[in-house]
Design a protein around this motif. Structure first.
Motif, PDB file in Angstrom:
ATOM      1  N   THR A  68       0.833  -1.201   0.000  1.00 44.13           N
ATOM      2  CA  THR A  68       0.000   0.000   0.000  1.00 44.13           C
ATOM      3  C   THR A  68       0.871   1.255   0.000  1.00 44.13           C
ATOM      4  O   THR A  68       1.825   1.366   0.775  1.00 44.13           O
ATOM      5  CB  THR A  68      -0.915   0.015   1.238  1.00 44.13           C
ATOM      6  OG1 THR A  68      -1.680  -1.182   1.267  1.00 44.13           O
ATOM      7  CG2 THR A  68      -1.849   1.197   1.183  1.00 44.13           C
ATOM      8  N   THR A  69       0.545   2.198  -0.846  1.00 45.84           N
ATOM      9  CA  THR A  69       1.306   3.442  -0.946  1.00 45.84           C
ATOM     10  C   THR A  69       0.484   4.617  -0.438  1.00 45.84           C
ATOM     11  O   THR A  69      -0.726   4.500  -0.194  1.00 45.84           O
ATOM     12  CB  THR A  69       1.715   3.708  -2.410  1.00 45.84           C
ATOM     13  OG1 THR A  69       0.521   3.925  -3.191  1.00 45.84           O
ATOM     14  CG2 THR A  69       2.487   2.525  -2.980  1.00 45.84           C
TER      15      THR A  69
ATOM     16  N   ALA B  34      -0.360   7.093  -2.213  1.00 47.77           N
ATOM     17  CA  ALA B  34      -1.345   7.380  -3.252  1.00 47.77           C
ATOM     18  C   ALA B  34      -2.598   6.530  -3.076  1.00 47.77           C
ATOM     19  O   ALA B  34      -3.716   6.991  -3.340  1.00 47.77           O
ATOM     20  CB  ALA B  34      -0.730   7.148  -4.635  1.00 47.77           C
ATOM     21  N   ASP B  35      -2.425   5.292  -2.616  1.00 46.55           N
ATOM     22  CA  ASP B  35      -3.569   4.393  -2.415  1.00 46.55           C
ATOM     23  C   ASP B  35      -4.516   4.946  -1.348  1.00 46.55           C
ATOM     24  O   ASP B  35      -5.737   4.927  -1.520  1.00 46.55           O
ATOM     25  CB  ASP B  35      -3.084   2.996  -2.008  1.00 46.55           C
ATOM     26  CG  ASP B  35      -2.349   2.291  -3.132  1.00 46.55           C
ATOM     27  OD1 ASP B  35      -2.687   2.550  -4.298  1.00 46.55           O
ATOM     28  OD2 ASP B  35      -1.439   1.493  -2.840  1.00 46.55           O
TER      29      ASP B  35
ATOM     30  N   LEU C  93      -4.740   8.042  -0.343  1.00 49.56           N
ATOM     31  CA  LEU C  93      -5.285   9.338  -0.737  1.00 49.56           C
ATOM     32  C   LEU C  93      -6.406   9.213  -1.761  1.00 49.56           C
ATOM     33  O   LEU C  93      -7.116  10.188  -2.032  1.00 49.56           O
ATOM     34  CB  LEU C  93      -4.174  10.234  -1.294  1.00 49.56           C
ATOM     35  CG  LEU C  93      -3.199  10.789  -0.246  1.00 49.56           C
ATOM     36  CD1 LEU C  93      -2.077  11.561  -0.911  1.00 49.56           C
ATOM     37  CD2 LEU C  93      -3.927  11.680   0.764  1.00 49.56           C
ATOM     38  N   ARG C  94      -6.568   8.041  -2.335  1.00 52.09           N
ATOM     39  CA  ARG C  94      -7.693   7.826  -3.246  1.00 52.09           C
ATOM     40  C   ARG C  94      -9.010   7.682  -2.484  1.00 52.09           C
ATOM     41  O   ARG C  94     -10.082   7.773  -3.078  1.00 52.09           O
ATOM     42  CB  ARG C  94      -7.451   6.583  -4.103  1.00 52.09           C
ATOM     43  CG  ARG C  94      -6.333   6.753  -5.123  1.00 52.09           C
ATOM     44  CD  ARG C  94      -6.299   5.605  -6.116  1.00 52.09           C
ATOM     45  NE  ARG C  94      -5.155   5.729  -7.006  1.00 52.09           N
ATOM     46  CZ  ARG C  94      -4.011   5.070  -6.856  1.00 52.09           C
ATOM     47  NH1 ARG C  94      -3.870   4.224  -5.824  1.00 52.09           N
ATOM     48  NH2 ARG C  94      -3.017   5.236  -7.708  1.00 52.09           N
ATOM     49  N   VAL C  95      -8.935   7.456  -1.186  1.00 49.33           N
ATOM     50  CA  VAL C  95     -10.127   7.360  -0.348  1.00 49.33           C
ATOM     51  C   VAL C  95     -10.603   8.782  -0.045  1.00 49.33           C
ATOM     52  O   VAL C  95      -9.920   9.544   0.644  1.00 49.33           O
ATOM     53  CB  VAL C  95      -9.834   6.600   0.959  1.00 49.33           C
ATOM     54  CG1 VAL C  95     -11.095   6.510   1.816  1.00 49.33           C
ATOM     55  CG2 VAL C  95      -9.295   5.209   0.648  1.00 49.33           C
ATOM     56  N   THR C  96     -11.773   9.142  -0.553  1.00 51.02           N
ATOM     57  CA  THR C  96     -12.248  10.528  -0.483  1.00 51.02           C
ATOM     58  C   THR C  96     -12.304  11.071   0.938  1.00 51.02           C
ATOM     59  O   THR C  96     -11.840  12.187   1.207  1.00 51.02           O
ATOM     60  CB  THR C  96     -13.644  10.633  -1.121  1.00 51.02           C
ATOM     61  OG1 THR C  96     -13.578  10.171  -2.471  1.00 51.02           O
ATOM     62  CG2 THR C  96     -14.131  12.072  -1.105  1.00 51.02           C
TER      63      THR C  96
ATOM     64  N   ARG D 182      -8.880  11.635   2.415  1.00 50.89           N
ATOM     65  CA  ARG D 182      -8.267  12.801   1.786  1.00 50.89           C
ATOM     66  C   ARG D 182      -8.778  14.097   2.413  1.00 50.89           C
ATOM     67  O   ARG D 182      -8.021  15.044   2.625  1.00 50.89           O
ATOM     68  CB  ARG D 182      -8.543  12.778   0.280  1.00 50.89           C
ATOM     69  CG  ARG D 182      -7.770  13.833  -0.506  1.00 50.89           C
ATOM     70  CD  ARG D 182      -7.809  13.564  -2.007  1.00 50.89           C
ATOM     71  NE  ARG D 182      -9.165  13.596  -2.538  1.00 50.89           N
ATOM     72  CZ  ARG D 182      -9.807  12.545  -3.039  1.00 50.89           C
ATOM     73  NH1 ARG D 182      -9.228  11.350  -3.061  1.00 50.89           N
ATOM     74  NH2 ARG D 182     -11.035  12.671  -3.519  1.00 50.89           N
TER      75      ARG D 182
ATOM     76  N   ARG E 256      -4.941  -0.603   4.507  1.00 53.51           N
ATOM     77  CA  ARG E 256      -4.476   0.755   4.273  1.00 53.51           C
ATOM     78  C   ARG E 256      -4.235   1.539   5.548  1.00 53.51           C
ATOM     79  O   ARG E 256      -3.654   2.627   5.508  1.00 53.51           O
ATOM     80  CB  ARG E 256      -5.502   1.517   3.421  1.00 53.51           C
ATOM     81  CG  ARG E 256      -5.700   0.949   2.023  1.00 53.51           C
ATOM     82  CD  ARG E 256      -6.821   1.671   1.313  1.00 53.51           C
ATOM     83  NE  ARG E 256      -6.962   1.237  -0.075  1.00 53.51           N
ATOM     84  CZ  ARG E 256      -7.917   1.618  -0.901  1.00 53.51           C
ATOM     85  NH1 ARG E 256      -8.844   2.458  -0.462  1.00 53.51           N
ATOM     86  NH2 ARG E 256      -7.971   1.189  -2.140  1.00 53.51           N
TER      87      ARG E 256
END
Length: 395
Positions: free
Chosen positions: A2-3, A5-6, A8-11, A14, A133
Protein backbone atom coordinates in the motif's frame (compact mmCIF):
# COMPACT_ATOMS: atom_id res chain seq x y z
CA UNK A 1 2.33 -2.85 -0.95
CA UNK A 2 0.00 0.00 0.00
CA UNK A 3 1.31 3.44 -0.95
CA UNK A 4 0.42 6.98 0.09
CA UNK A 5 -1.34 7.38 -3.25
CA UNK A 6 -3.57 4.39 -2.41
CA UNK A 7 -4.84 5.92 0.83
CA UNK A 8 -5.28 9.34 -0.74
CA UNK A 9 -7.69 7.83 -3.25
CA UNK A 10 -10.13 7.36 -0.35
CA UNK A 11 -12.25 10.53 -0.48
CA UNK A 12 -12.99 10.79 3.23
CA UNK A 13 -9.41 10.18 4.27
CA UNK A 14 -8.27 12.80 1.79
CA UNK A 15 -10.64 15.32 3.36
CA UNK A 16 -9.35 14.53 6.84
CA UNK A 17 -5.78 14.78 5.62
CA UNK A 18 -6.14 18.13 3.82
CA UNK A 19 -8.19 19.80 6.56
CA UNK A 20 -5.74 18.70 9.23
CA UNK A 21 -2.80 19.92 7.17
CA UNK A 22 -4.29 23.39 6.74
CA UNK A 23 -5.28 23.94 10.37
CA UNK A 24 -1.97 22.64 11.76
CA UNK A 25 -0.01 24.91 9.45
CA UNK A 26 -1.89 27.92 10.79
CA UNK A 27 -1.26 26.74 14.35
CA UNK A 28 2.48 26.65 13.86
CA UNK A 29 2.59 30.12 12.34
CA UNK A 30 0.73 31.59 15.30
CA UNK A 31 2.71 29.60 17.88
CA UNK A 32 6.13 30.81 16.74
CA UNK A 33 4.98 34.39 16.29
CA UNK A 34 3.69 34.56 19.86
CA UNK A 35 6.88 33.00 21.26
CA UNK A 36 9.09 35.48 19.38
CA UNK A 37 6.90 38.37 20.50
CA UNK A 38 7.17 37.25 24.13
CA UNK A 39 10.97 37.09 23.95
CA UNK A 40 11.23 40.49 22.27
CA UNK A 41 9.09 42.08 24.99
CA UNK A 42 10.74 40.43 28.00
CA UNK A 43 14.14 39.00 26.91
CA UNK A 44 13.29 36.18 29.33
CA UNK A 45 13.56 32.49 28.45
CA UNK A 46 11.06 31.73 31.22
CA UNK A 47 8.35 34.00 29.78
CA UNK A 48 9.07 32.78 26.26
CA UNK A 49 8.73 29.12 27.20
CA UNK A 50 5.67 29.89 29.32
CA UNK A 51 3.99 31.44 26.27
CA UNK A 52 4.98 28.48 24.12
CA UNK A 53 3.78 26.03 26.78
CA UNK A 54 0.33 27.63 26.77
CA UNK A 55 -0.20 25.94 23.38
CA UNK A 56 0.36 22.52 24.99
CA UNK A 57 -0.71 22.51 28.64
CA UNK A 58 -4.52 22.90 28.17
CA UNK A 59 -4.52 19.40 26.69
CA UNK A 60 -3.71 18.07 30.16
CA UNK A 61 -7.36 18.60 31.06
CA UNK A 62 -8.87 18.83 27.59
CA UNK A 63 -8.25 15.20 26.56
CA UNK A 64 -9.56 13.32 29.60
CA UNK A 65 -12.50 15.68 30.16
CA UNK A 66 -13.45 16.50 26.56
CA UNK A 67 -12.16 13.51 24.60
CA UNK A 68 -15.36 11.60 25.36
CA UNK A 69 -17.23 14.06 23.12
CA UNK A 70 -15.68 12.23 20.14
CA UNK A 71 -17.63 9.14 21.23
CA UNK A 72 -20.83 10.79 22.45
CA UNK A 73 -21.46 12.99 19.41
CA UNK A 74 -21.10 12.41 15.65
CA UNK A 75 -17.41 12.96 14.98
CA UNK A 76 -17.88 14.90 11.72
CA UNK A 77 -20.15 17.46 13.38
CA UNK A 78 -17.81 17.76 16.35
CA UNK A 79 -14.81 18.51 14.11
CA UNK A 80 -16.74 21.22 12.28
CA UNK A 81 -18.02 22.82 15.50
CA UNK A 82 -14.55 22.86 17.08
CA UNK A 83 -12.93 24.40 13.99
CA UNK A 84 -15.56 27.14 13.83
CA UNK A 85 -15.16 27.94 17.53
CA UNK A 86 -11.39 28.15 17.19
CA UNK A 87 -11.69 30.37 14.12
CA UNK A 88 -13.78 32.81 16.17
CA UNK A 89 -11.35 32.86 19.10
CA UNK A 90 -8.21 33.25 17.01
CA UNK A 91 -9.94 35.86 14.87
CA UNK A 92 -10.54 37.91 18.00
CA UNK A 93 -6.89 37.43 18.98
CA UNK A 94 -5.90 39.12 15.71
CA UNK A 95 -7.57 42.38 16.80
CA UNK A 96 -4.71 44.87 17.43
CA UNK A 97 -6.29 46.30 20.59
CA UNK A 98 -6.13 42.96 22.43
CA UNK A 99 -3.32 43.15 25.04
CA UNK A 100 -0.76 40.34 25.31
CA UNK A 101 -2.01 38.82 28.62
CA UNK A 102 -5.53 38.52 27.15
CA UNK A 103 -4.05 36.86 24.07
CA UNK A 104 -2.52 34.23 26.33
CA UNK A 105 -5.87 33.52 27.99
CA UNK A 106 -7.62 33.21 24.64
CA UNK A 107 -4.79 30.99 23.41
CA UNK A 108 -5.43 28.70 26.37
CA UNK A 109 -9.08 28.18 25.46
CA UNK A 110 -8.29 27.81 21.76
CA UNK A 111 -5.90 24.99 22.60
CA UNK A 112 -8.44 23.45 24.98
CA UNK A 113 -10.92 23.05 22.11
CA UNK A 114 -8.22 21.31 20.07
CA UNK A 115 -8.48 18.17 22.24
CA UNK A 116 -11.95 16.90 21.20
CA UNK A 117 -11.38 17.94 17.56
CA UNK A 118 -8.15 15.99 17.32
CA UNK A 119 -9.65 12.99 19.12
CA UNK A 120 -12.56 12.95 16.65
CA UNK A 121 -10.21 13.25 13.67
CA UNK A 122 -7.95 10.39 14.77
CA UNK A 123 -10.87 8.20 15.85
CA UNK A 124 -12.44 8.60 12.40
CA UNK A 125 -9.37 7.28 10.58
CA UNK A 126 -10.03 3.55 11.22
CA UNK A 127 -13.62 4.09 10.02
CA UNK A 128 -12.56 5.39 6.59
CA UNK A 129 -9.57 3.10 5.94
CA UNK A 130 -9.59 -0.68 5.79
CA UNK A 131 -7.05 -2.77 7.69
CA UNK A 132 -4.70 -3.02 4.72
CA UNK A 133 -4.48 0.76 4.27
CA UNK A 134 -4.69 1.78 7.91
CA UNK A 135 -1.01 1.82 8.97
CA UNK A 136 0.02 3.53 5.73
CA UNK A 137 -2.64 6.16 6.39
CA UNK A 138 -1.33 6.67 9.93
CA UNK A 139 2.21 7.02 8.57
CA UNK A 140 1.02 9.64 6.07
CA UNK A 141 -0.82 11.61 8.75
CA UNK A 142 2.24 11.60 10.99
CA UNK A 143 4.58 12.60 8.18
CA UNK A 144 2.24 15.35 7.01
CA UNK A 145 1.90 16.74 10.51
CA UNK A 146 5.67 17.09 10.68
CA UNK A 147 5.73 18.76 7.27
CA UNK A 148 3.21 21.33 8.49
CA UNK A 149 5.32 21.88 11.62
CA UNK A 150 8.39 22.27 9.42
CA UNK A 151 6.77 24.76 7.06
CA UNK A 152 4.91 26.56 9.84
CA UNK A 153 7.95 26.94 12.07
CA UNK A 154 10.19 27.92 9.18
CA UNK A 155 7.88 30.61 7.86
CA UNK A 156 6.85 31.56 11.39
CA UNK A 157 10.44 32.31 12.34
CA UNK A 158 10.79 34.56 9.30
CA UNK A 159 7.46 36.39 9.24
CA UNK A 160 7.53 37.03 12.99
CA UNK A 161 10.55 39.29 12.48
CA UNK A 162 9.14 41.00 9.39
CA UNK A 163 5.38 41.25 9.93
CA UNK A 164 3.08 41.96 12.89
CA UNK A 165 2.15 38.97 15.03
CA UNK A 166 -1.53 39.59 14.22
CA UNK A 167 -0.92 38.51 10.62
CA UNK A 168 -0.03 34.99 11.75
CA UNK A 169 -3.07 34.90 14.04
CA UNK A 170 -5.38 35.98 11.23
CA UNK A 171 -3.93 33.29 8.97
CA UNK A 172 -4.59 30.74 11.72
CA UNK A 173 -8.25 31.84 11.98
CA UNK A 174 -8.74 31.50 8.23
CA UNK A 175 -7.14 28.04 8.29
CA UNK A 176 -9.74 26.83 10.80
CA UNK A 177 -12.59 28.08 8.60
CA UNK A 178 -11.17 26.31 5.55
CA UNK A 179 -10.63 23.11 7.54
CA UNK A 180 -14.26 23.14 8.73
CA UNK A 181 -15.50 23.58 5.16
CA UNK A 182 -13.40 20.68 3.86
CA UNK A 183 -14.65 18.33 6.58
CA UNK A 184 -18.24 19.39 5.94
CA UNK A 185 -17.99 18.71 2.21
CA UNK A 186 -15.67 15.71 2.14
CA UNK A 187 -16.75 13.39 4.97
CA UNK A 188 -19.87 11.41 5.80
CA UNK A 189 -22.07 12.03 8.80
CA UNK A 190 -21.94 8.91 11.00
CA UNK A 191 -23.84 8.27 14.22
CA UNK A 192 -22.09 8.64 17.55
CA UNK A 193 -19.98 5.64 18.57
CA UNK A 194 -21.51 5.60 22.05
CA UNK A 195 -25.20 6.13 22.85
CA UNK A 196 -26.44 8.81 25.22
CA UNK A 197 -25.43 12.42 25.66
CA UNK A 198 -25.25 12.65 29.46
CA UNK A 199 -22.02 11.39 31.00
CA UNK A 200 -21.69 10.55 34.66
CA UNK A 201 -18.77 12.28 36.41
CA UNK A 202 -16.99 8.97 36.92
CA UNK A 203 -17.25 8.13 33.22
CA UNK A 204 -15.19 11.17 32.25
CA UNK A 205 -12.08 9.32 33.39
CA UNK A 206 -13.03 5.97 31.87
CA UNK A 207 -10.39 6.45 29.18
CA UNK A 208 -7.71 6.92 31.83
CA UNK A 209 -8.74 3.67 33.52
CA UNK A 210 -8.64 1.78 30.23
CA UNK A 211 -5.14 3.03 29.42
CA UNK A 212 -3.79 2.33 32.91
CA UNK A 213 -5.37 -1.13 32.88
CA UNK A 214 -3.79 -2.25 29.61
CA UNK A 215 -0.02 -2.81 29.74
CA UNK A 216 0.34 -2.27 25.99
CA UNK A 217 -1.55 1.03 25.91
CA UNK A 218 0.13 2.19 29.09
CA UNK A 219 3.64 1.50 27.80
CA UNK A 220 3.02 2.94 24.34
CA UNK A 221 1.81 6.14 25.96
CA UNK A 222 4.85 6.27 28.24
CA UNK A 223 7.22 6.00 25.27
CA UNK A 224 5.29 8.64 23.36
CA UNK A 225 5.67 10.99 26.32
CA UNK A 226 9.45 10.92 25.90
CA UNK A 227 8.71 13.86 23.61
CA UNK A 228 8.84 15.84 26.87
CA UNK A 229 12.64 15.74 26.56
CA UNK A 230 13.33 16.27 22.88
CA UNK A 231 10.78 19.12 22.66
CA UNK A 232 13.17 21.28 24.74
CA UNK A 233 15.18 22.57 21.75
CA UNK A 234 11.98 23.78 20.10
CA UNK A 235 10.96 25.83 23.12
CA UNK A 236 14.48 27.13 23.74
CA UNK A 237 15.30 27.81 20.09
CA UNK A 238 15.06 31.59 20.42
CA UNK A 239 17.39 32.01 23.45
CA UNK A 240 19.66 29.14 22.24
CA UNK A 241 20.11 30.85 18.89
CA UNK A 242 20.86 34.09 20.74
CA UNK A 243 23.48 32.33 22.89
CA UNK A 244 25.20 30.98 19.77
CA UNK A 245 25.12 34.41 18.12
CA UNK A 246 22.69 33.37 15.39
CA UNK A 247 20.43 35.65 13.36
CA UNK A 248 16.84 35.37 12.04
CA UNK A 249 17.51 32.92 9.18
CA UNK A 250 19.59 30.73 11.50
CA UNK A 251 16.69 30.68 13.98
CA UNK A 252 14.44 29.47 11.17
CA UNK A 253 16.92 26.66 10.40
CA UNK A 254 17.00 25.58 14.04
CA UNK A 255 13.21 25.59 14.26
CA UNK A 256 12.98 23.50 11.09
CA UNK A 257 15.62 20.94 12.03
CA UNK A 258 13.63 18.57 14.24
CA UNK A 259 10.44 18.52 12.12
CA UNK A 260 12.59 18.10 8.97
CA UNK A 261 14.28 15.11 10.55
CA UNK A 262 10.88 13.71 11.51
CA UNK A 263 9.67 14.02 7.91
CA UNK A 264 12.66 12.05 6.64
CA UNK A 265 12.38 9.51 9.46
CA UNK A 266 8.67 8.89 8.93
CA UNK A 267 9.17 8.57 5.19
CA UNK A 268 11.83 5.91 5.78
CA UNK A 269 9.62 4.12 8.31
CA UNK A 270 6.93 3.77 5.65
CA UNK A 271 9.30 3.12 2.74
CA UNK A 272 11.26 0.43 4.54
CA UNK A 273 8.11 -1.01 6.16
CA UNK A 274 9.62 -0.63 9.62
CA UNK A 275 7.53 -2.52 12.18
CA UNK A 276 6.84 -2.14 15.87
CA UNK A 277 9.98 -4.14 16.70
CA UNK A 278 11.99 -0.96 16.03
CA UNK A 279 9.79 1.19 18.26
CA UNK A 280 11.72 0.71 21.53
CA UNK A 281 15.28 1.10 20.13
CA UNK A 282 14.33 4.29 18.32
CA UNK A 283 12.68 5.67 21.46
CA UNK A 284 15.80 5.05 23.55
CA UNK A 285 18.06 6.67 20.93
CA UNK A 286 15.87 9.73 20.30
CA UNK A 287 17.28 11.93 23.08
CA UNK A 288 20.95 10.89 22.92
CA UNK A 289 22.12 13.51 20.35
CA UNK A 290 20.82 16.37 22.50
CA UNK A 291 23.60 15.74 25.01
CA UNK A 292 26.11 17.25 22.55
CA UNK A 293 24.28 20.61 22.69
CA UNK A 294 25.76 21.24 26.14
CA UNK A 295 29.09 21.82 24.36
CA UNK A 296 27.60 24.71 22.32
CA UNK A 297 28.67 23.16 18.98
CA UNK A 298 27.50 26.10 16.85
CA UNK A 299 24.42 26.71 14.73
CA UNK A 300 25.31 24.42 11.81
CA UNK A 301 26.21 21.47 14.05
CA UNK A 302 23.12 22.09 16.16
CA UNK A 303 20.91 21.97 13.08
CA UNK A 304 22.40 18.56 12.19
CA UNK A 305 21.99 17.29 15.75
CA UNK A 306 18.38 18.39 15.97
CA UNK A 307 17.68 16.86 12.54
CA UNK A 308 18.96 13.49 13.78
CA UNK A 309 16.78 13.80 16.89
CA UNK A 310 13.74 14.36 14.67
CA UNK A 311 14.58 11.35 12.50
CA UNK A 312 14.90 9.05 15.52
CA UNK A 313 11.66 10.45 16.96
CA UNK A 314 9.81 8.93 13.99
CA UNK A 315 9.07 6.03 16.35
CA UNK A 316 6.05 8.14 17.36
CA UNK A 317 4.16 7.18 14.20
CA UNK A 318 4.61 3.49 15.04
CA UNK A 319 3.42 4.06 18.60
CA UNK A 320 0.42 6.06 17.39
CA UNK A 321 -0.73 3.43 14.89
CA UNK A 322 -0.43 0.58 17.37
CA UNK A 323 -2.16 2.56 20.12
CA UNK A 324 -5.22 3.42 18.01
CA UNK A 325 -5.40 -0.16 16.68
CA UNK A 326 -5.50 -1.60 20.21
CA UNK A 327 -7.97 0.96 21.61
CA UNK A 328 -11.56 -0.36 22.04
CA UNK A 329 -13.91 1.02 19.35
CA UNK A 330 -16.64 2.28 21.66
CA UNK A 331 -14.10 4.18 23.79
CA UNK A 332 -11.67 5.08 21.03
CA UNK A 333 -12.26 8.82 21.25
CA UNK A 334 -11.74 8.87 25.00
CA UNK A 335 -8.64 6.69 24.89
CA UNK A 336 -7.16 8.81 22.10
CA UNK A 337 -8.07 11.94 24.05
CA UNK A 338 -6.10 10.64 27.03
CA UNK A 339 -3.07 9.96 24.84
CA UNK A 340 -3.20 13.30 23.06
CA UNK A 341 -3.58 15.11 26.36
CA UNK A 342 -0.72 13.28 28.01
CA UNK A 343 1.56 13.71 25.00
CA UNK A 344 0.86 17.39 24.34
CA UNK A 345 0.76 18.30 28.02
CA UNK A 346 4.07 16.53 28.63
CA UNK A 347 5.59 18.53 25.79
CA UNK A 348 4.25 21.71 27.35
CA UNK A 349 5.66 20.81 30.75
CA UNK A 350 8.98 19.96 29.15
CA UNK A 351 9.13 23.37 27.52
CA UNK A 352 7.89 25.11 30.67
CA UNK A 353 10.54 23.64 32.98
CA UNK A 354 13.31 24.14 30.44
CA UNK A 355 12.90 27.92 30.71
CA UNK A 356 13.98 28.35 34.36
CA UNK A 357 16.75 25.80 33.79
CA UNK A 358 17.98 27.82 30.82
CA UNK A 359 17.81 31.08 32.76
CA UNK A 360 19.90 29.52 35.53
CA UNK A 361 22.53 27.60 33.52
CA UNK A 362 22.12 28.71 29.91
CA UNK A 363 20.03 27.24 27.05
CA UNK A 364 22.81 24.92 25.83
CA UNK A 365 23.28 23.31 29.24
CA UNK A 366 19.52 22.95 29.68
CA UNK A 367 19.16 21.08 26.38
CA UNK A 368 22.07 18.80 27.33
CA UNK A 369 20.44 17.96 30.67
CA UNK A 370 17.20 17.09 28.87
CA UNK A 371 19.13 14.77 26.56
CA UNK A 372 20.67 12.86 29.47
CA UNK A 373 17.39 12.62 31.38
CA UNK A 374 15.42 11.43 28.35
CA UNK A 375 17.93 8.72 27.51
CA UNK A 376 18.02 7.35 31.04
CA UNK A 377 14.23 7.30 31.44
CA UNK A 378 13.63 5.69 28.02
CA UNK A 379 15.42 2.44 28.93
CA UNK A 380 12.87 1.06 31.46
CA UNK A 381 10.02 2.09 29.14
CA UNK A 382 11.58 0.07 26.33
CA UNK A 383 11.95 -2.98 28.57
CA UNK A 384 8.34 -2.63 29.72
CA UNK A 385 7.14 -2.56 26.09
CA UNK A 386 9.03 -5.78 25.38
CA UNK A 387 7.38 -7.47 28.37
CA UNK A 388 3.92 -6.19 27.40
CA UNK A 389 4.24 -7.49 23.83
CA UNK A 390 5.48 -10.88 24.95
CA UNK A 391 2.70 -11.21 27.50
CA UNK A 392 0.07 -9.57 25.24
CA UNK A 393 -1.56 -8.24 28.39
CA UNK A 394 -5.04 -6.80 27.91
CA UNK A 395 -7.38 -4.78 30.15
Amino acid sequence: MTTFADVLRVTEFRALWVSGLISRLGDQLARVALAVLAYELTRSATITTLTYALTFIPNLIGGPLLGHLADRFPRRRLMIACDLARALLVGLMAVPAIPFPVLCVMLFFTTLIDAPERAARIATTPDVLDEERYQTGVNLLGLTQQVTVLVGLGFGGLIATALPTRVALLANAVSFLVAALIVAVGTKDRPAASTGKVVAPGELLAGVRIVLGDARLRTLLAMAMLALFYIAPEGLAVPYNDQLGGDGPQLALLLCAIPAGSVVGMYLVNKLRVGVDALAPLAVASCVPLIVCALQPGVVASVVIWFVVGALASYQVLANGEYVRIAPTERRGQVIGVAQSALVASQGLGVLFSGPLADAFGPAAAIGVYGVAGTVIAVPFALAWRRARMGNVGP
